[in-house]
Design an enzyme around this catalytic site. Structure first.
Site: not given
Ligand SMILES: Nc1ncnc2c1ncn2[C@@H]1O[C@H](COP(=O)(O)OP(=O)(O)OP(=O)(O)O)[C@@H](O)[C@H]1O
Length: 347
Positions: A67-68, A112, A161, A220
């Site tokens: 998401k981030t 977030d 989430t 992650r």
């Molecule tokens: N689609 C993707 N392609 C490549 N790498 C990814 C992808 N999605 C996530 N990642 C990797 O996973 C890490 C974690 O993803 P991210 O922080 O965006 O998750 P999130 O869903 O925002 O989690 P949260 O809600 O817990 O913050 C990123 O830093 C990246 O390295």
């Protein structure tokens, strides 16, 4: 006793640093989530052609699925700036003001955990989302007056989430709703290979697959398994991550062959050994394991549900046959049905 609220895929400070270093910068670098990425590509292209800010976007899905990442990639694609905050940091409308007044035309504000924003802040943000305007109350009581302030046109990106916890009016103000799904083993293997290259670490394709199989469908988690395996390869071997090295590293980290970690197993053990396989409520499980129930329902359960280790019934969580075999136990024999003649008095 305060319950621990850390776990499987929740990012600590160190993990956040690694995440930022490994995060894709552009949509074409994003691996998997193709349908979501394609829709966003169209929205970005339209925004540029029409010279309008991108419509507000809500991302939902379990933690660590990107998401981030999407929220940081979009301003890069648009060539605009990004401000980031989170629901828990916005206790009152005044906490949101600096972000709103710092907006540039077409820039992105990322919130977030938007479901944790208090209702009063949510209501304050509605006119900002709809008309790029906010109403500020000055003074108190009889002398209070409201002034309306015009904002630069911007894009709000929310991540949650728990989309079910967002109010209807809040949800309706987002133009796009994108749900992120767990990743396939092949997609996670590609992420492991690409990220190992970013870390200057040699990795074999079999090792990437092994990491991917044991990463709970979550990028992650794949990143943190990769970091651990990389350290293990450097300390115990010549630095190259082979399949054998990956296996040994993950075994040592107590990640099993299906990718379940200590907390997943603790959850399943508690459900099976203490609660006879369920049904049991999440609160009871959380109290026994000594973790916050949010941690269970946001971080542990989505993957266990998706992979059919557990199921949810109206009376609570129930262990499925796969949970028993993951723990090397036999599932209970099915209970005889009421109309089963066996052992009946009329025999
Ligand atoms: N689609 C993707 N392609 C490549 N790498 C990814 C992808 N999605 C996530 N990642 C990797 O996973 C890490 C974690 O993803 P991210 O922080 O965006 O998750 P999130 O869903 O925002 O989690 P949260 O809600 O817990 O913050 C990123 O830093 C990246 O390295």
């Amino acid at each position: 006793m305060a319950r621990e609220k850390v776990i499987t895929s929740g990012p600590g400070d160190e993990q956040k640093k690694h995440d930022a270093a490994l995060r894709p910068k552009l949509l074409k670098e994003v691996i998997g989530q193709r349908k979501v990425a394609e829709r966003l590509e169209i929205a970005v292209r339209a925004s540029k052609k029409l010279n309008e800010p991108l419509g507000h976007i809500l991302f939902d899905g379990p933690p660590g699925l990107g998401k981030t990442t999407f929220a940081t990639v979009l301003p890069n694609e648009l060539g605009t700036s990004l401000q980031m905050t989170s629901g828990p940091a916005l206790a009152k409308p005044a906490d949101l003001l600096p972000f709103l007044t710092n907006l540039e035309e077409g820039s992105v504000l990322f919130i977030d955990e938007i479901h944790r924003m208090p209702r009063v802040v949510e209501e304050f943000i509605y006119p900002a989302m709809e008309d790029f305007r906010i109403d500020i109350v000055l003074g108190e009581g009889m002398s209070a007056r409201t002034i309306s302030m015009t904002l630069k046109r911007f894009t709000l990106i929310g991540a949650t989430t728990r989309s079910g916890m967002l109010s209807g009016p809040m949800r309706d103000r987002f133009k796009m709703h994108e749900h992120l799904e767990f990743y396939s083993v092949d997609e996670l293997a590609t992420i492991a290979t690409v990220n190992a290259a970013k870390l200057n670490t040699p990795i074999t394709s079999q090792a990437s697959l092994e990491l991917a199989r044991r990463s709970r469908g979550t990028p992650r988690v794949a990143n943190s398994r990769l970091h651990w395996t990389r350290s293990f390869a450097a300390a115990q071997h010549d630095g190259t991550i082979t399949e054998e090295v990956a296996r040994a590293a993950l075994d040592m980290a107590e990640v099993d062959r299906d990718g379940l970690d200590k907390n997943d197993r603790k959850y399943l053990e508690t459900l099976i050994d203490l609660y006879g396989g369920g049904p049991t409520g999440v609160e009871a499980l959380a109290a026994t394991i000594n973790l916050a129930s949010d941690t269970l329902s946001d971080e542990i359960e989505p993957y266990l549900l998706r992979e059919q280790y557990i199921t949810r019934s109206p009376r609570g969580r129930v262990a499925m046959p796969r949970a028993y075999s993951a723990l090397g136990k036999l599932p209970p024999a099915p209970k005889p049905k009421p109309d089963d003649k066996q052992g009946s008095l009329f025999e």
